[in-house]
Motif scaffolding. Structure first.
Motif, mmCIF file in Angstrom:
data_model
loop_
_atom_site.group_PDB
_atom_site.id
_atom_site.type_symbol
_atom_site.label_atom_id
_atom_site.label_comp_id
_atom_site.label_asym_id
_atom_site.label_seq_id
_atom_site.Cartn_x
_atom_site.Cartn_y
_atom_site.Cartn_z
ATOM 1 N N THR A 118 4.840 4.440 -4.090
ATOM 2 C CA THR A 118 3.809 3.548 -3.566
ATOM 3 C C THR A 118 4.467 2.394 -2.826
ATOM 4 O OG1 THR A 118 2.232 4.089 -5.323
ATOM 5 C CG2 THR A 118 1.908 1.989 -4.179
ATOM 6 N N ASP A 119 3.967 2.122 -1.625
ATOM 7 C CA ASP A 119 4.496 1.026 -0.817
ATOM 8 C C ASP A 119 3.541 -0.164 -0.907
ATOM 9 O OD1 ASP A 119 5.522 -0.709 1.057
ATOM 10 O OD2 ASP A 119 5.884 0.836 2.571
ATOM 11 N N SER A 120 3.958 -1.213 -1.605
ATOM 12 C CA SER A 120 3.104 -2.387 -1.776
ATOM 13 C C SER A 120 2.908 -3.146 -0.469
ATOM 14 C CB SER A 120 3.687 -3.322 -2.845
ATOM 15 O OG SER A 120 5.028 -3.658 -2.534
ATOM 16 N N LEU A 121 3.828 -2.978 0.496
ATOM 17 C CA LEU A 121 3.647 -3.635 1.793
ATOM 18 C C LEU A 121 2.441 -3.046 2.519
ATOM 19 C CD1 LEU A 121 4.527 -5.567 4.022
ATOM 20 C CD2 LEU A 121 6.141 -3.806 4.814
ATOM 21 N N LEU A 122 2.280 -1.732 2.480
ATOM 22 C CA LEU A 122 1.118 -1.099 3.113
ATOM 23 C C LEU A 122 -0.168 -1.520 2.415
ATOM 24 C CD1 LEU A 122 2.447 2.533 3.743
ATOM 25 C CD2 LEU A 122 2.419 0.572 5.308
ATOM 26 N N MET A 123 -0.125 -1.646 1.087
ATOM 27 C CA MET A 123 -1.298 -2.118 0.337
ATOM 28 C C MET A 123 -1.685 -3.519 0.792
ATOM 29 S SD MET A 123 -0.230 -0.904 -3.497
ATOM 30 C CE MET A 123 -1.510 -1.940 -4.202
ATOM 31 N N ALA A 124 -0.682 -4.399 0.919
ATOM 32 C CA ALA A 124 -0.944 -5.784 1.290
ATOM 33 C C ALA A 124 -1.490 -5.874 2.715
ATOM 34 C CB ALA A 124 0.333 -6.608 1.160
ATOM 35 N N ARG A 125 -0.956 -5.055 3.627
ATOM 36 C CA ARG A 125 -1.441 -5.093 5.003
ATOM 37 C C ARG A 125 -2.897 -4.655 5.096
ATOM 38 N NH1 ARG A 125 3.930 -2.484 7.972
ATOM 39 N NH2 ARG A 125 5.072 -4.462 8.182
ATOM 40 N N GLU A 126 -3.299 -3.730 4.233
ATOM 41 C CA GLU A 126 -4.700 -3.307 4.250
ATOM 42 C C GLU A 126 -5.596 -4.383 3.661
ATOM 43 O OE1 GLU A 126 -7.567 0.406 3.095
ATOM 44 O OE2 GLU A 126 -5.500 0.660 3.688
ATOM 45 N N GLN A 127 -5.102 -5.060 2.620
ATOM 46 C CA GLN A 127 -5.910 -6.086 1.978
ATOM 47 C C GLN A 127 -5.926 -7.389 2.767
ATOM 48 O OE1 GLN A 127 -5.388 -6.080 -2.205
ATOM 49 N NE2 GLN A 127 -6.292 -8.075 -2.551
ATOM 50 N N PHE A 128 -4.825 -7.701 3.462
ATOM 51 C CA PHE A 128 -4.721 -8.946 4.230
ATOM 52 C C PHE A 128 -4.318 -8.631 5.665
ATOM 53 C CE2 PHE A 128 -3.287 -9.989 -0.168
ATOM 54 C CZ PHE A 128 -4.398 -10.734 -0.551
ATOM 55 N N PRO A 129 -5.176 -7.961 6.426
ATOM 56 C CA PRO A 129 -4.808 -7.568 7.794
ATOM 57 C C PRO A 129 -4.556 -8.780 8.686
ATOM 58 C CG PRO A 129 -7.166 -7.247 7.409
ATOM 59 C CD PRO A 129 -6.559 -7.571 6.080
ATOM 60 N N GLY A 130 -3.526 -8.671 9.505
ATOM 61 C CA GLY A 130 -3.225 -9.730 10.457
ATOM 62 C C GLY A 130 -2.514 -10.927 9.863
ATOM 63 N N LYS A 131 -2.151 -10.862 8.571
ATOM 64 C CA LYS A 131 -1.473 -11.991 7.933
ATOM 65 C C LYS A 131 -0.044 -11.606 7.566
ATOM 66 C CE LYS A 131 -5.665 -14.089 6.039
ATOM 67 N NZ LYS A 131 -6.330 -14.639 4.829
ATOM 68 N N ALA A 132 0.775 -12.624 7.286
ATOM 69 C CA ALA A 132 2.142 -12.366 6.824
ATOM 70 C C ALA A 132 2.074 -11.730 5.438
ATOM 71 C CB ALA A 132 2.929 -13.675 6.769
ATOM 72 N N ASN A 133 2.801 -10.640 5.237
ATOM 73 C CA ASN A 133 2.730 -9.929 3.962
ATOM 74 C C ASN A 133 4.108 -9.654 3.372
ATOM 75 O OD1 ASN A 133 -0.170 -9.451 3.422
ATOM 76 N ND2 ASN A 133 -0.108 -8.430 5.399
ATOM 77 N N SER A 134 5.075 -10.515 3.695
ATOM 78 C CA SER A 134 6.364 -10.430 3.017
ATOM 79 C C SER A 134 6.155 -10.773 1.548
ATOM 80 C CB SER A 134 7.357 -11.410 3.637
ATOM 81 O OG SER A 134 6.949 -12.755 3.375
ATOM 82 N N LEU A 135 7.162 -10.483 0.724
ATOM 83 C CA LEU A 135 7.037 -10.791 -0.705
ATOM 84 C C LEU A 135 6.847 -12.287 -0.916
ATOM 85 C CD1 LEU A 135 6.998 -9.685 -3.553
ATOM 86 C CD2 LEU A 135 9.501 -9.879 -3.607
ATOM 87 N N ASP A 136 7.582 -13.104 -0.178
ATOM 88 C CA ASP A 136 7.423 -14.553 -0.308
ATOM 89 C C ASP A 136 6.014 -14.990 0.097
ATOM 90 O OD1 ASP A 136 9.873 -15.340 -1.341
ATOM 91 O OD2 ASP A 136 10.817 -15.482 0.624
ATOM 92 N N ALA A 137 5.487 -14.424 1.191
ATOM 93 C CA ALA A 137 4.143 -14.784 1.650
ATOM 94 C C ALA A 137 3.091 -14.391 0.619
ATOM 95 C CB ALA A 137 3.847 -14.109 2.990
#
Length: 247
Positions: A118-137
């Motif tokens: 599972t890629d948590s970056l892809l999950m974050a991009r779907e949940q927060f589209p257009g926003k910074a989704n690095s681990l720090d963000a």
């Protein structure tokens, strides 16, 4: 359900160009609770690290010189992740490095050892589209304390990712289970077992929203629909209701 959150640090960005893994961090979670089992390994990459990589993770060639090579820890690592859903932030990067290491040893590819990647970056991009989704963000957005993260470290980043994942997937505020929550046995649990309060004895006032409040609410819903790319459920219901034949 057994999950393993993992992260790596490397000598550079390209396993195809010979870059190698220098650190592995794994954190185990079962049924959405940390078990306390971790795996943390420093590795001798058998090559020099790039200046940019060392600047990020702080692991110098001198520090890594006496550490084991991947071949010496491969079986230990594979045993830790075997059969689990493994979760990483930008998983393709880490899995690419592991596959390169496993090929050198003549071992099967990474995905054959685990139940799922599972890629948590892809999950974050779907949940927060257009926003910074690095681990720090994500730590900032989801209020996960990352003040100890002065360098990128595989174990610390895996621990932070586990906390981020819980908040991404359920909205739970913490991995810690407090008294009174499910599975607790304190006084609060006794209160939960008491007779249910009869709410029919109360007469609750209904306060209608003012026109400006309705307008502000509609504006917020429109912004949410826009940021989700038109995926909000209520818009689909509204469209379906408008197209339904009248009785």
């Amino acid at each position: 359900m057994r999950q393993v959150f993992f992260d790596t640090e490397t000598t550079g960005l390209s396993p195809e160009q010979g870059d190698r893994i220098v650190e592995i961090g794994c954190v185990e979670m079962v049924n959405r609770r940390l078990t306390g089992r971790t795996l943390h390994l420093y590795l001798n990459p058998e090559r020099k690290g790039s200046e940019e990589a060392i600047r990020i993770h702080g692991l110098t060639d001198a520090f890594l010189a006496d550490k084991p090579v991947f071949a010496q820890v491969a079986d230990e690592f594979l045993a830790f992740i075997e059969g689990a859903e493994v979760i990483a932030h930008n998983a393709g990067f880490d899995v690419g490095f592991f596959n390169a290491e496993l090929r050198r040893l003549g071992k099967p590819p990474f995905h054959t050892c685990v139940a799922k990647v599972t890629d948590s970056l892809l999950m974050a991009r779907e949940q927060f589209p257009g926003k910074a989704n690095s681990l720090d963000a994500l730590c900032r957005r989801l209020e996960v304390d990352n003040t100890k993260r002065t360098f990128h470290g595989a174990l610390l980043d895996s621990e932070l990712l586990a906390e981020v994942y819980i908040r991404l997937t359920r909205g739970q505020d913490s991995l810690v289970m407090h008294a009174g929550e499910e599975g607790g046995s304190g006084p609060a649990d006794a209160a939960l077992a008491a007779d249910a309060l009869d709410l029919t004895q109360f007469s609750l006032p209904v306060i209608e929203p003012a026109d400006d409040e309705c307008t502000a609410h509609a504006r917020v819903l429109t912004e949410l629909d826009k940021s989700s790319g038109g995926k909000t459920v209520w818009r689909r219901w509204e469209t379906a209701a408008e197209g339904a034949p009248s009785a």
